[in-house]
Motif scaffolding. Structure first.
Motif, PDB file in Angstrom:
ATOM      1  N   LYS A  11       1.335  -1.167   0.034  1.00  0.00           N
ATOM      2  CA  LYS A  11       0.358   0.219  -0.085  1.00  0.00           C
ATOM      3  C   LYS A  11       1.194   1.298  -0.019  1.00  0.00           C
ATOM      4  N   ASN A  12       1.986   0.843   0.816  1.00  0.00           N
ATOM      5  CA  ASN A  12       2.566   2.704   0.876  1.00  0.00           C
ATOM      6  C   ASN A  12       3.666   2.687  -0.441  1.00  0.00           C
ATOM      7  N   ILE A  13       3.728   1.838  -1.072  1.00  0.00           N
ATOM      8  CA  ILE A  13       4.378   1.679  -2.441  1.00  0.00           C
ATOM      9  C   ILE A  13       3.665   2.272  -3.460  1.00  0.00           C
ATOM     10  N   GLN A  14       2.336   1.545  -3.343  1.00  0.00           N
ATOM     11  CA  GLN A  14       1.983   2.412  -4.494  1.00  0.00           C
ATOM     12  C   GLN A  14       1.691   3.281  -4.256  1.00  0.00           C
ATOM     13  N   PHE A  15       1.513   3.921  -3.200  1.00  0.00           N
ATOM     14  CA  PHE A  15       0.997   5.751  -2.882  1.00  0.00           C
ATOM     15  C   PHE A  15       2.463   6.239  -2.979  1.00  0.00           C
ATOM     16  N   VAL A  16       3.739   5.964  -3.168  1.00  0.00           N
ATOM     17  CA  VAL A  16       4.542   6.953  -3.366  1.00  0.00           C
ATOM     18  C   VAL A  16       4.926   6.458  -5.022  1.00  0.00           C
ATOM     19  N   PHE A  17       4.549   5.540  -5.408  1.00  0.00           N
ATOM     20  CA  PHE A  17       4.563   5.230  -7.218  1.00  0.00           C
ATOM     21  C   PHE A  17       3.943   6.047  -7.947  1.00  0.00           C
ATOM     22  N   ALA A  18       2.127   5.936  -7.372  1.00  0.00           N
ATOM     23  CA  ALA A  18       1.338   6.222  -8.287  1.00  0.00           C
ATOM     24  C   ALA A  18       0.741   7.141  -7.656  1.00  0.00           C
ATOM     25  N   THR A  19      -0.324   6.731  -6.557  1.00  0.00           N
ATOM     26  CA  THR A  19      -1.360   7.521  -5.817  1.00  0.00           C
ATOM     27  C   THR A  19      -0.714   8.569  -5.652  1.00  0.00           C
ATOM     28  N   GLU A  20       0.276   9.317  -5.527  1.00  0.00           N
ATOM     29  CA  GLU A  20       0.691  10.409  -5.008  1.00  0.00           C
ATOM     30  C   GLU A  20       2.130  10.768  -5.246  1.00  0.00           C
ATOM     31  N   ALA A  21       2.505  10.059  -6.697  1.00  0.00           N
ATOM     32  CA  ALA A  21       3.891  10.275  -7.483  1.00  0.00           C
ATOM     33  C   ALA A  21       4.414  11.757  -6.693  1.00  0.00           C
ATOM     34  N   ALA A  22       3.355  12.575  -7.015  1.00  0.00           N
ATOM     35  CA  ALA A  22       3.800  13.991  -7.915  1.00  0.00           C
ATOM     36  C   ALA A  22       4.420  14.654  -6.670  1.00  0.00           C
ATOM     37  N   LYS A  23       4.242  13.439  -5.511  1.00  0.00           N
ATOM     38  CA  LYS A  23       4.130  14.477  -3.989  1.00  0.00           C
ATOM     39  C   LYS A  23       6.382  14.386  -3.872  1.00  0.00           C
ATOM     40  N   PHE A  24       6.777  12.674  -4.612  1.00  0.00           N
ATOM     41  CA  PHE A  24       8.209  12.129  -4.306  1.00  0.00           C
ATOM     42  C   PHE A  24       8.534  12.291  -5.457  1.00  0.00           C
ATOM     43  N   GLY A  25      10.332  12.937  -4.995  1.00  0.00           N
ATOM     44  CA  GLY A  25      11.181  12.778  -6.679  1.00  0.00           C
ATOM     45  C   GLY A  25      12.290  11.792  -5.658  1.00  0.00           C
ATOM     46  N   ILE A  26      13.052  11.504  -7.282  1.00  0.00           N
ATOM     47  CA  ILE A  26      14.536  11.296  -6.783  1.00  0.00           C
ATOM     48  C   ILE A  26      15.751  12.343  -7.323  1.00  0.00           C
ATOM     49  N   GLY A  27      15.418  13.278  -7.537  1.00  0.00           N
ATOM     50  CA  GLY A  27      15.881  14.892  -7.783  1.00  0.00           C
ATOM     51  C   GLY A  27      17.351  15.283  -6.742  1.00  0.00           C
ATOM     52  N   PRO A  28      16.071  15.553  -5.571  1.00  0.00           N
ATOM     53  CA  PRO A  28      17.329  15.506  -4.062  1.00  0.00           C
ATOM     54  C   PRO A  28      18.077  14.826  -3.630  1.00  0.00           C
ATOM     55  N   GLN A  29      18.198  12.719  -3.947  1.00  0.00           N
ATOM     56  CA  GLN A  29      19.870  12.101  -4.168  1.00  0.00           C
ATOM     57  C   GLN A  29      20.076  11.821  -5.226  1.00  0.00           C
TER      58      GLN A  29
END
Length: 508
Positions: free
Chosen positions: A99-117
């Protein structure tokens, strides 16, 4: 006075900032708990509450012992699959809840990024591009790159077969030992370089250029360095690794020459009397298409290296890990050979490979048990709530703040006993009835899933069937029975795939 400010003022200011952020977080969490029922996940125990240096040292020790991914697996099982830690004072939420993985990757993907890392960690090796960056770079490059991986492009059996045939010629057929790992690396290197740059490195040829060999070595060293920099984050300036920077420089320079060669071929094709469609093989080549959008050499080099970074390593790693398992399960090898016995190499189209059910089950099982991308992460960009994992029962939502990292262990996810029966066993037959969504993610998910997924699966399946058609036996020659992880960014068998291959005389 200046010395006093340096020795005491800066540390005091830092501590004040840490305390302020901690109080702000606690206040926000308290409010969210009352309004939404948010609760923190358990903390990974640490003797250093500010910087968790003991946790960082433990991670480094586990990496040195080739147990970094397995240690994460053990930690997640100890805390019901979700916990938090604070390495270098930065919050990391580790989870393997679908559920958390789906939330991060899809449901609210715009709220998570890869650039800072990734921009900081990987930028020295590949530059900024679709694999390292968020918008606007990602949204601009994704539509340009997607056509490269349409079925029309990836089903080019003839081009790939050239490299596979060279690979097969290097395999001993008398049962003597060969380590397939370096050969798989060279096979995918040659195929992906032609696909991306329009020019193969030719590493499988006997007269392979010295530069190609140096490139492979430097790229591998660079990846290991990137892995360390991901772990250290903004504290990576503490790492003293001259070999990493030397490797990055060589990779960048070699790619620059490839870009110049490709652009020269394209300019020649645009001359009067020439036809741009006459470019090598008359196929979609990424560098030619990107050159239509920009002639900035630095931009081209970065985008191409980003794709090469993702596309070159994963298929080779997946093949190595798969043959590591197959060498220890002769029954599975026999079943593959039975399924493909009536086929010829020219029959192995994209559609035909997809129709080979047991072959596909074997590939899925290998990707489940030893996923090349064993761990993935995202950085929170906007305050939000993970759906589950908080509180004593691990069922409450978790308040997440900008700058927090969400670390997701696919290795652990794929070995959850509540999802996969006998998860430590290599048993392809499970896929006859198993149906998964966010429980099986060898290529990620959501809008940033791997665009080269079908190409990678085609290459993996094609090599597997070609070898099954040619070799009657696949023997394990590795004295070490268990899988030993070699973690760069991907997770690969450290011992490779040490096998003995026995030729099928009927396939002369």
């Amino acid at each position: 006075m200046a010395a006093f400010l340096w020795y005491f003022g800066i540390p005091i200011a830092f501590l004040v900032r840490v305390l302020y952020l901690s109080l702000s977080r606690n206040l926000a969490t308290s409010r969210a708990a009352g309004r939404y029922g948010c609760k923190d996940p358990p903390n990974l125990p640490s003797r250093d509450p500010l910087f968790n240096f003991d946790i960082v040292r433990h991670s480094l020790r586990m990496a040195a012992k080739d147990r970094r991914i397995r240690s994460i697996y053990e930690q997640l099982h100890s805390y019901d699959f979700t916990f938090q830690s604070w390495p270098f004072g930065k919050r990391v939420i580790s989870t393997t809840d679908p559920k958390n993985i789906q939330f991060v990757f899809a449901t609210e993907a715009a709220k998570f990024g890869i650039g800072p890392q990734r921009e900081h960690a990987q930028g020295p090796l590949t530059g900024l591009g679709i694999v390292t960056s968020d918008d606007p770079i990602w949204s601009r490059m994704r539509p340009l790159i997607r056509p490269t991986f349409t079925r029309t492009q990836i089903a080019d059996r003839e081009s790939f077969d050239v490299h596979v045939s060279r690979f097969m010629e290097l395999l001993p057929s008398d049962g003597s030992e060969v380590n397939l790992r370096p050969l798989f690396e060279r096979l995918i290197l040659d195929s992906s370089s032609e696909f991306i740059f329009g020019e193969s490195f030719g590493s499988l040829l006997l007269d392979c250029k010295v530069d190609s060999k140096k490139f492979i070595e430097s790229f591998n060293n660079g990846q290991k360095g990137v892995g360390k920099r991901v772990l250290f984050g903004k504290m990576s300036f503490l790492i003293r690794d001259a070999k990493f920077w030397e490797s990055c420089s060589l990779v960048q320079e070699y790619t620059r020459r490839l870009v110049e060669n490709a652009l020269a071929r394209r300019r020649k094709a645009q001359e009067p009397g020439e036809n741009e469609d006459d470019l090598p093989n008359r196929k979609y080549v990424l560098v030619y298409e990107l050159a239509k959008e920009t002639d900035d050499r630095d931009v081209l080099r970065s985008q191409l290296l980003n794709i090469f970074f993702a596309g070159r390593d994963t298929p080779a790693t997946a093949l190595t890990n798969m043959f590591f398992a197959l060498a220890r399960h002769s029954r599975v090898w026999s079943k593959i050979r039975e399924e493909v016995k009536d086929l010829r190499p020219e029959d192995l189209t994209f559609e035909k490979l997809k129709s080979l059910r047991y072959v596909q089950h074997v590939i899925n099982e290998a990707l489940r048990l030893h996923p090349p991308v064993a761990n993935n992460s995202r950085v929170c960009l906007q305050t939000t709530m993970l759906p589950t994992g908080g509180g004593p029962d691990r069922k409450s939502p978790i308040l997440v703040f900008p700058g927090d990292t969400i670390s997701m262990s696919f290795y652990t996810l794929h070995r959850r006993a509540d999802i996969f029966l006998d998860p430590e066993e290599f048993r392809p037959e499970r896929w006859q009835t198993l149906r998964t969504t966010w429980e099986f993610l060898p290529f990620g998910g959501g809008p940033r899933h791997c665009p080269a997924q079908q190409l990678a699966l085609f290459w993996i399946g094609y090599v597997l069937v070609r070898m099954a058609l040619r070799f009657r036996e696949l023997r394990n020659m590795d004295p070490v029975e268990n899988f030993v992880e070699d973690l760069k960014l991907n997770m690969e068998s450290k011992n490779g795939a040490r096998v003995g291959l026995v030729f099928d005389e009927r396939r002369s």
